[in-house]
Design a protein around this motif. Structure first.
Motif, PDB file in Angstrom:
ATOM      1  N   TYR A   1     -12.661  -6.627   1.694  1.00  0.00           N
ATOM      2  CA  TYR A   1     -12.976  -5.297   2.230  1.00  0.00           C
ATOM      3  C   TYR A   1     -13.099  -4.274   1.100  1.00  0.00           C
ATOM      4  O   TYR A   1     -12.119  -3.992   0.399  1.00  0.00           O
ATOM      5  CB  TYR A   1     -11.892  -4.859   3.224  1.00  0.00           C
ATOM      6  CG  TYR A   1     -11.735  -5.837   4.367  1.00  0.00           C
ATOM      7  CD1 TYR A   1     -12.635  -5.843   5.422  1.00  0.00           C
ATOM      8  CD2 TYR A   1     -10.694  -6.775   4.356  1.00  0.00           C
ATOM      9  CE1 TYR A   1     -12.500  -6.760   6.470  1.00  0.00           C
ATOM     10  CE2 TYR A   1     -10.555  -7.688   5.385  1.00  0.00           C
ATOM     11  CZ  TYR A   1     -11.465  -7.682   6.439  1.00  0.00           C
ATOM     12  OH  TYR A   1     -11.340  -8.592   7.461  1.00  0.00           O
TER      13      TYR A   1
ATOM     14  N   LEU B   1      -7.465  -9.021   0.726  1.00  0.00           N
ATOM     15  CA  LEU B   1      -8.010  -7.782   1.300  1.00  0.00           C
ATOM     16  C   LEU B   1      -8.941  -7.090   0.308  1.00  0.00           C
ATOM     17  O   LEU B   1     -10.003  -6.574   0.684  1.00  0.00           O
ATOM     18  CB  LEU B   1      -6.867  -6.845   1.709  1.00  0.00           C
ATOM     19  CG  LEU B   1      -6.006  -7.302   2.894  1.00  0.00           C
ATOM     20  CD1 LEU B   1      -4.867  -6.319   3.133  1.00  0.00           C
ATOM     21  CD2 LEU B   1      -6.842  -7.457   4.162  1.00  0.00           C
ATOM     22  N   GLU B   2      -8.543  -7.085  -0.956  1.00  0.00           N
ATOM     23  CA  GLU B   2      -9.394  -6.457  -1.977  1.00  0.00           C
ATOM     24  C   GLU B   2     -10.719  -7.199  -2.123  1.00  0.00           C
ATOM     25  O   GLU B   2     -11.766  -6.585  -2.369  1.00  0.00           O
ATOM     26  CB  GLU B   2      -8.653  -6.424  -3.320  1.00  0.00           C
ATOM     27  CG  GLU B   2      -7.492  -5.449  -3.353  1.00  0.00           C
ATOM     28  CD  GLU B   2      -6.803  -5.401  -4.710  1.00  0.00           C
ATOM     29  OE1 GLU B   2      -7.315  -6.031  -5.652  1.00  0.00           O
ATOM     30  OE2 GLU B   2      -5.757  -4.731  -4.823  1.00  0.00           O
TER      31      GLU B   2
ATOM     32  N   PHE C   1       0.847  -1.192   0.000  1.00  0.00           N
ATOM     33  CA  PHE C   1       0.000   0.000   0.000  1.00  0.00           C
ATOM     34  C   PHE C   1       0.885   1.246   0.000  1.00  0.00           C
ATOM     35  O   PHE C   1       1.926   1.280   0.668  1.00  0.00           O
ATOM     36  CB  PHE C   1      -0.896   0.026   1.246  1.00  0.00           C
ATOM     37  CG  PHE C   1      -1.943  -1.049   1.261  1.00  0.00           C
ATOM     38  CD1 PHE C   1      -3.112  -0.903   0.534  1.00  0.00           C
ATOM     39  CD2 PHE C   1      -1.761  -2.213   2.002  1.00  0.00           C
ATOM     40  CE1 PHE C   1      -4.089  -1.895   0.547  1.00  0.00           C
ATOM     41  CE2 PHE C   1      -2.725  -3.202   2.022  1.00  0.00           C
ATOM     42  CZ  PHE C   1      -3.895  -3.049   1.293  1.00  0.00           C
TER      43      PHE C   1
ATOM     44  N   ARG D   1      -2.833  -9.220  -0.531  1.00  0.00           N
ATOM     45  CA  ARG D   1      -3.414  -7.988  -1.095  1.00  0.00           C
ATOM     46  C   ARG D   1      -4.725  -8.309  -1.818  1.00  0.00           C
ATOM     47  O   ARG D   1      -5.732  -7.605  -1.659  1.00  0.00           O
ATOM     48  CB  ARG D   1      -2.411  -7.348  -2.054  1.00  0.00           C
ATOM     49  CG  ARG D   1      -2.925  -6.105  -2.797  1.00  0.00           C
ATOM     50  CD  ARG D   1      -3.097  -4.912  -1.873  1.00  0.00           C
ATOM     51  NE  ARG D   1      -3.728  -3.787  -2.543  1.00  0.00           N
ATOM     52  CZ  ARG D   1      -3.145  -2.610  -2.768  1.00  0.00           C
ATOM     53  NH1 ARG D   1      -1.911  -2.395  -2.364  1.00  0.00           N
ATOM     54  NH2 ARG D   1      -3.798  -1.630  -3.360  1.00  0.00           N
TER      55      ARG D   1
ATOM     56  N   LEU E   1      -0.945  -1.835   7.643  1.00  0.00           N
ATOM     57  CA  LEU E   1      -1.588  -2.573   6.544  1.00  0.00           C
ATOM     58  C   LEU E   1      -0.562  -3.402   5.760  1.00  0.00           C
ATOM     59  O   LEU E   1      -0.828  -4.543   5.377  1.00  0.00           O
ATOM     60  CB  LEU E   1      -2.297  -1.597   5.603  1.00  0.00           C
ATOM     61  CG  LEU E   1      -3.527  -0.878   6.161  1.00  0.00           C
ATOM     62  CD1 LEU E   1      -4.001   0.188   5.182  1.00  0.00           C
ATOM     63  CD2 LEU E   1      -4.655  -1.865   6.463  1.00  0.00           C
TER      64      LEU E   1
ATOM     65  N   PRO F   1      -6.751   4.891   5.077  1.00  0.00           N
ATOM     66  CA  PRO F   1      -6.107   3.704   5.658  1.00  0.00           C
ATOM     67  C   PRO F   1      -6.731   3.323   6.993  1.00  0.00           C
ATOM     68  O   PRO F   1      -6.839   2.138   7.319  1.00  0.00           O
ATOM     69  CB  PRO F   1      -4.649   4.134   5.830  1.00  0.00           C
ATOM     70  CG  PRO F   1      -4.454   5.260   4.882  1.00  0.00           C
ATOM     71  CD  PRO F   1      -5.771   5.952   4.785  1.00  0.00           C
TER      72      PRO F   1
ATOM     73  N   LEU G   1      -9.927   1.246   6.449  1.00  0.00           N
ATOM     74  CA  LEU G   1      -9.614  -0.138   6.080  1.00  0.00           C
ATOM     75  C   LEU G   1      -9.087  -0.904   7.286  1.00  0.00           C
ATOM     76  O   LEU G   1      -9.511  -2.040   7.552  1.00  0.00           O
ATOM     77  CB  LEU G   1      -8.586  -0.161   4.944  1.00  0.00           C
ATOM     78  CG  LEU G   1      -8.038  -1.535   4.545  1.00  0.00           C
ATOM     79  CD1 LEU G   1      -9.163  -2.481   4.133  1.00  0.00           C
ATOM     80  CD2 LEU G   1      -7.021  -1.408   3.418  1.00  0.00           C
TER      81      LEU G   1
ATOM     82  N   GLN H   1     -13.164  -1.251   1.350  1.00  0.00           N
ATOM     83  CA  GLN H   1     -12.337  -0.077   1.650  1.00  0.00           C
ATOM     84  C   GLN H   1     -10.930  -0.198   1.052  1.00  0.00           C
ATOM     85  O   GLN H   1     -10.163   0.768   1.056  1.00  0.00           O
ATOM     86  CB  GLN H   1     -12.201   0.115   3.177  1.00  0.00           C
ATOM     87  CG  GLN H   1     -13.513   0.320   3.905  1.00  0.00           C
ATOM     88  CD  GLN H   1     -14.099  -1.004   4.402  1.00  0.00           C
ATOM     89  OE1 GLN H   1     -13.827  -2.059   3.843  1.00  0.00           O
ATOM     90  NE2 GLN H   1     -14.928  -0.917   5.440  1.00  0.00           N
ATOM     91  N   THR H   2     -10.579  -1.389   0.562  1.00  0.00           N
ATOM     92  CA  THR H   2      -9.235  -1.610   0.020  1.00  0.00           C
ATOM     93  C   THR H   2      -9.121  -1.025  -1.381  1.00  0.00           C
ATOM     94  O   THR H   2      -9.938  -1.337  -2.252  1.00  0.00           O
ATOM     95  CB  THR H   2      -8.917  -3.122  -0.059  1.00  0.00           C
ATOM     96  OG1 THR H   2      -9.179  -3.717   1.209  1.00  0.00           O
ATOM     97  CG2 THR H   2      -7.462  -3.349  -0.442  1.00  0.00           C
TER      98      THR H   2
ATOM     99  N   GLN I   1      -8.304  -0.803  -5.081  1.00  0.00           N
ATOM    100  CA  GLN I   1      -8.122  -1.870  -6.074  1.00  0.00           C
ATOM    101  C   GLN I   1      -6.872  -1.573  -6.899  1.00  0.00           C
ATOM    102  O   GLN I   1      -6.879  -0.701  -7.756  1.00  0.00           O
ATOM    103  CB  GLN I   1      -9.356  -1.958  -6.980  1.00  0.00           C
ATOM    104  CG  GLN I   1     -10.640  -2.271  -6.236  1.00  0.00           C
ATOM    105  CD  GLN I   1     -10.629  -3.662  -5.611  1.00  0.00           C
ATOM    106  OE1 GLN I   1     -10.394  -4.653  -6.291  1.00  0.00           O
ATOM    107  NE2 GLN I   1     -10.891  -3.731  -4.312  1.00  0.00           N
ATOM    108  N   LYS I   2      -5.817  -2.326  -6.601  1.00  0.00           N
ATOM    109  CA  LYS I   2      -4.537  -2.080  -7.285  1.00  0.00           C
ATOM    110  C   LYS I   2      -4.537  -2.831  -8.609  1.00  0.00           C
ATOM    111  O   LYS I   2      -4.401  -4.049  -8.652  1.00  0.00           O
ATOM    112  CB  LYS I   2      -3.380  -2.550  -6.410  1.00  0.00           C
ATOM    113  CG  LYS I   2      -2.005  -2.112  -6.895  1.00  0.00           C
ATOM    114  CD  LYS I   2      -0.947  -2.549  -5.895  1.00  0.00           C
ATOM    115  CE  LYS I   2       0.439  -2.122  -6.313  1.00  0.00           C
ATOM    116  NZ  LYS I   2       0.665  -0.688  -6.201  1.00  0.00           N
TER     117      LYS I   2
END
Length: 339
Positions: free
Chosen positions: A253, A249-250, A152, A246, A189, A163, A166, A255-256, A258-259
């Motif tokens: 949640y 988490l996406e 992150f 990662r 995180l 942050p 999340l 709130q993560t 989206q990478k």
């Protein structure tokens, strides 16, 4: 002193022996006495046998071979002298028999051949395993360099939840892990990304996850080392764990952030050909691999350029064309690909 029974049956007698040996004779002995022979391996000698001496023993010494012929010399009142002829053919036959391996020797040689073949096979397997390890290490190294970090970073949270939001959502699920970093921070995180068994913690919590093909692949790939401490993992394994966490988490949640960028970058990585199909793989120039293959005793070679996803068959290529390919920059291949 009275003569013995043997001496009575075998009184003294004289005679001669002659014949021809086969080429390669080193020495010749009769009853232990060295006998000369000419350049054609002909020999002749006068022999005197004592009373009681039954046998005449002929010894022919060759390189790594000894032929022994033993003659029983019988005595008769009418015979005062004996004569023994040794034909060349008999010596040849004796040598042939002596050189012919016994069944035990045949089995021994066969066993040695089997052991040699097995050793060669094992050496080949070890070589292939080594090359496969080298291939994997090279692929992992390229993958690490080609794929962006899953960590992150502050600007990911500029247009979405913070942050803290999340982190609060994750804390509310009470996974039971303890982190060194300050709570509800980006550093905190990122430490979650370094928890090897985070997937197992999610499963224990009974969290519902939509397993995408990418998630399934990462779960399978990391299964063998998710139980190990993060610090003991290789750089490649660490990055895989971080990618898995990662994505988890996406998926869990909203709130993560989206990478997306690292996913696109990863898709662009060109697969490295399996070297176990090749006898020899050499990166002769940056980004260019020479691959040599053997098929039923015939050899062929190709140049593989992973970046351009291009294969160049070297069959029938001239030395001038080969030099041009070797000297051609990778950037040119990329431009050619776009056209």
């Amino acid at each position: 002193m009275l003569p013995t029974q043997a001496e009575e049956k075998f009184p003294p007698i004289s005679g001669e022996i002659y014949g021809q040996a086969v080429p390669g004779l080193k020495s010749l002995l009769i009853n232990g006495k060295k006998i000369p022979f000419d350049q054609d391996y002909n020999f002749q000698a006068k022999i005197n046998l004592k009373a009681g001496q039954k046998y005449l023993t002929l010894v022919l010494n060759y390189e790594n071979l000894r032929i022994i012929k033993k003659y029983l010399v019988l005595r008769k009142a009418a015979v005062k002298k004996f004569k023994i002829v040794v034909p060349k053919e008999k010596i040849e036959k004796a040598i042939e028999i002596a050189k012919k391996p016994s069944r035990q020797e045949i089995l021994r040689r066969k066993r040695l051949q089997q052991l040699a073949a097995l050793k060669k096979k094992k050496e080949r397997e070890r070589w292939l395993k080594l090359k496969e390890k080298e291939r994997i290490a090279l692929a992992e190294k390229r993958w690490i360099k080609s794929v962006a970090s899953p960590r992150f970073i502050p600007h990911e949270f500029l247009l979405g939840p913070s942050p803290e939001a999340l982190a609060s959502a994750i804390e509310n699920d009470q996974y039971g892990f303890s982190l060194r970093a300050k709570a509800k921070t980006i550093a905190w995180l990122n430490q979650i990304l370094e928890i090897p068994n985070f997937y197992e913690l999610v499963v224990l919590k009974g969290k519902k996850i939509i397993l995408t093909p990418r998630l399934k692949k990462l779960i399978a790939e990391t299964e063998s080392y998710r139980s190990k401490p993060f610090a003991t993992l290789s750089l490649y394994q660490k990055k895989k764990i971080m990618f898995l966490n990662r994505l988890l988490l996406e998926a869990l949640y909203p709130q993560t952030p989206q990478k997306k960028s690292w996913l696109i970058t990863e898709e662009k990585v060109s697969p490295i050909p399996k070297t176990c199909e090749y006898l020899y793989v050499w990166e002769f120039s940056e980004g260019k691999l020479l691959l040599v293959k053997e098929t039923k005793g015939s050899y062929s070679a190709e140049i593989h350029i992973p970046v351009a996803k291009e294969w160049l068959d070297l069959k029938g290529i001239s030395s001038k064309e080969l030099k041009e390919i070797i000297g051609k920059p990778i950037a040119i291949f990329r431009q050619t690909k776009k056209k």
